[in-house]
Design a protein around this motif. Structure first.
Motif, PDB file in Angstrom:
ATOM      1  N   UNK A  64      11.947  13.911   2.234  1.00  0.00           N
ATOM      2  CA  UNK A  64      11.789  12.675   1.720  1.00  0.00           C
ATOM      3  C   UNK A  64      10.287  12.497   1.232  1.00  0.00           C
ATOM      4  N   UNK A  65       9.502  13.360   1.645  1.00  0.00           N
ATOM      5  CA  UNK A  65       8.119  13.031   1.076  1.00  0.00           C
ATOM      6  C   UNK A  65       7.355  11.972   1.989  1.00  0.00           C
ATOM      7  N   UNK A  75      -3.876   5.119  -1.408  1.00  0.00           N
ATOM      8  CA  UNK A  75      -2.771   5.321  -2.096  1.00  0.00           C
ATOM      9  C   UNK A  75      -3.189   6.554  -3.190  1.00  0.00           C
ATOM     10  N   UNK A  76      -4.263   6.307  -3.948  1.00  0.00           N
ATOM     11  CA  UNK A  76      -4.600   7.328  -4.846  1.00  0.00           C
ATOM     12  C   UNK A  76      -5.014   8.774  -4.233  1.00  0.00           C
ATOM     13  N   UNK A  90       5.490   7.841  -2.204  1.00  0.00           N
ATOM     14  CA  UNK A  90       5.504   6.457  -2.504  1.00  0.00           C
ATOM     15  C   UNK A  90       4.272   5.250  -1.790  1.00  0.00           C
ATOM     16  N   UNK A  91       3.876   4.535  -2.716  1.00  0.00           N
ATOM     17  CA  UNK A  91       2.648   3.923  -2.567  1.00  0.00           C
ATOM     18  C   UNK A  91       3.205   2.453  -2.660  1.00  0.00           C
ATOM     19  N   UNK A  92       2.589   1.647  -1.198  1.00  0.00           N
ATOM     20  CA  UNK A  92       2.689   0.312  -1.228  1.00  0.00           C
ATOM     21  C   UNK A  92       1.473  -0.504  -1.222  1.00  0.00           C
ATOM     22  N   UNK A 111       5.717   6.646  -6.757  1.00  0.00           N
ATOM     23  CA  UNK A 111       6.523   5.514  -6.905  1.00  0.00           C
ATOM     24  C   UNK A 111       5.904   4.369  -6.436  1.00  0.00           C
ATOM     25  N   UNK A 112       5.471   3.321  -6.916  1.00  0.00           N
ATOM     26  CA  UNK A 112       4.651   2.333  -6.560  1.00  0.00           C
ATOM     27  C   UNK A 112       5.404   0.901  -6.370  1.00  0.00           C
ATOM     28  N   UNK A 113       5.046   0.229  -5.151  1.00  0.00           N
ATOM     29  CA  UNK A 113       5.841  -0.944  -4.724  1.00  0.00           C
ATOM     30  C   UNK A 113       4.608  -2.011  -4.289  1.00  0.00           C
ATOM     31  N   UNK A 114       4.829  -3.054  -4.821  1.00  0.00           N
ATOM     32  CA  UNK A 114       3.900  -4.086  -4.814  1.00  0.00           C
ATOM     33  C   UNK A 114       4.411  -5.304  -3.835  1.00  0.00           C
ATOM     34  N   UNK A 115       3.600  -5.501  -2.700  1.00  0.00           N
ATOM     35  CA  UNK A 115       4.055  -6.383  -1.780  1.00  0.00           C
ATOM     36  C   UNK A 115       2.824  -7.353  -1.016  1.00  0.00           C
TER      37      UNK A 115
END
Length: 305
Positions: A64-65, A75-76, A90-92, A111-115
């Motif tokens: 799943x990575x 994240x970078x 995946x980066x939050x 895959x970027x998620x913003x929270x």
């Protein structure tokens, strides 16, 4: 506890994947360590490679990575390492993460998620995703492999009386302290608006702080890491606080005098130099360059009107 042996093992593991970045003497007795030239624009790639490669060696890297929560730079680093190694990432990030960093994350295939508005909120969302996907969590600053990887910066420093390191979650300053031991005095420099290590040293343990600084996108951890706190205490790391105005001025100075375009978090380390009475021979670690050049231009133009 992370020690120099762990750092040397990390250096061997990540050799060929990261750049040994240069140091240069700005004037007699003052050196800049140019870690802003690192892959992904900051030191974070070192820890990311060490964490992922160590898991691969151990056979514990899931299909799943990896997942990371970050203000941007971690994240970078993870996205770059994952892309290089062929691993899903995946980066939050908080919604306040600079657009330049988010765009670069996507360019790297993450895959970027913003929270949320702070790193802590993005971190909470990332932990839910880890539980749901089975991906390996890569902490931005508080895992032994991460601290050891970041600490390889310290193995490359010239000999000095004082080393100035900007602090958010503390992974870099912890690793540098483990690298130099009692050879140099390590000084942690923090914004007054995010005094994570400073507050922890005063309280005797990591505590939550309010995040309110121009450098919050890279130094915006709400609480210093446990590993960082332990190593800071063990190695007598000192902490100094600087204002946002001093950070902006240091960033402007780095551009005008040295043509170095750094992010506010990196400039904080140089801002700390003026807070020291007798630093002796000093190395300032310039840890990152992931900034929007237009903001640097605006700050410089405003100051020279």
């Amino acid at each position: 506890m992370v020690n120099r042996d762990d750092l040397e093992a990390a250096a061997r593991r990540i050799e060929g994947y990261i750049r040994p970045t240069p140091s240069y003497e700005v004037r007699p007795g003052l050196w800049f360590k140019l870690e802003l030239l690192q892959h992904s624009g900051s030191f974070k790639a070192r820890g990311a490679f060490n964490r992922i490669l160590a898991a691969r060696e151990e056979g514990t890297l899931p299909s799943a990575g990896v997942i990371v929560a970050s203000g941007g730079n971690a994240g970078l680093g993870v996205a770059y390492a994952a892309a290089t190694l062929g691993v899903r990432a995946e980066v939050f990030v908080p919604v306040t993460a600079p657009a330049t960093k988010v765009a670069r994350l996507r360019d790297l295939g993450a895959h970027v998620h913003r929270h949320g508005r702070e790193y802590a909120e993005a971190h909470a969302a990332s932990m839910i995703a880890v539980a749901e996907t089975g991906a390996m969590f890569v902490h931005a600053y508080d895992q032994p492999e991460i601290v050891a990887g970041q600490g390889t910066v310290g193995l490359e420093l010239p000999r000095a009386d004082t080393v100035l390191v900007a602090v958010g979650g503390g992974g870099l300053v912890a690793g540098v302290a483990a690298a130099v031991g009692d050879r140099s005095r390590v000084v942690a420099v923090e914004p007054e608006g995010v005094p994570t290590l400073h507050a922890a040293l005063a309280a005797g343990a990591p505590v939550d702080v309010v995040v309110d600084s121009v450098a919050g996108d890279s130094l915006g951890a709400r609480r210093v890491g446990t590993i960082a706190f332990d190593l800071a205490v063990r190695n007598n790391v000192a902490s100094v606080l600087v204002t946002d105005e001093e950070i902006v001025a240091a960033r402007r100075r780095l551009w005008l005098e040295h043509r170095l375009a750094v992010e506010h978090g990196a400039a904080a380390a140089l801002a700390g130099l003026d807070r020291l009475d007798d630093p002796g021979t000093t190395v300032v670690v310039l840890c990152g360059a992931n900034t929007d050049p237009s903001t640097l231009y605006a700050e410089t133009a405003h100051a020279t009107r």
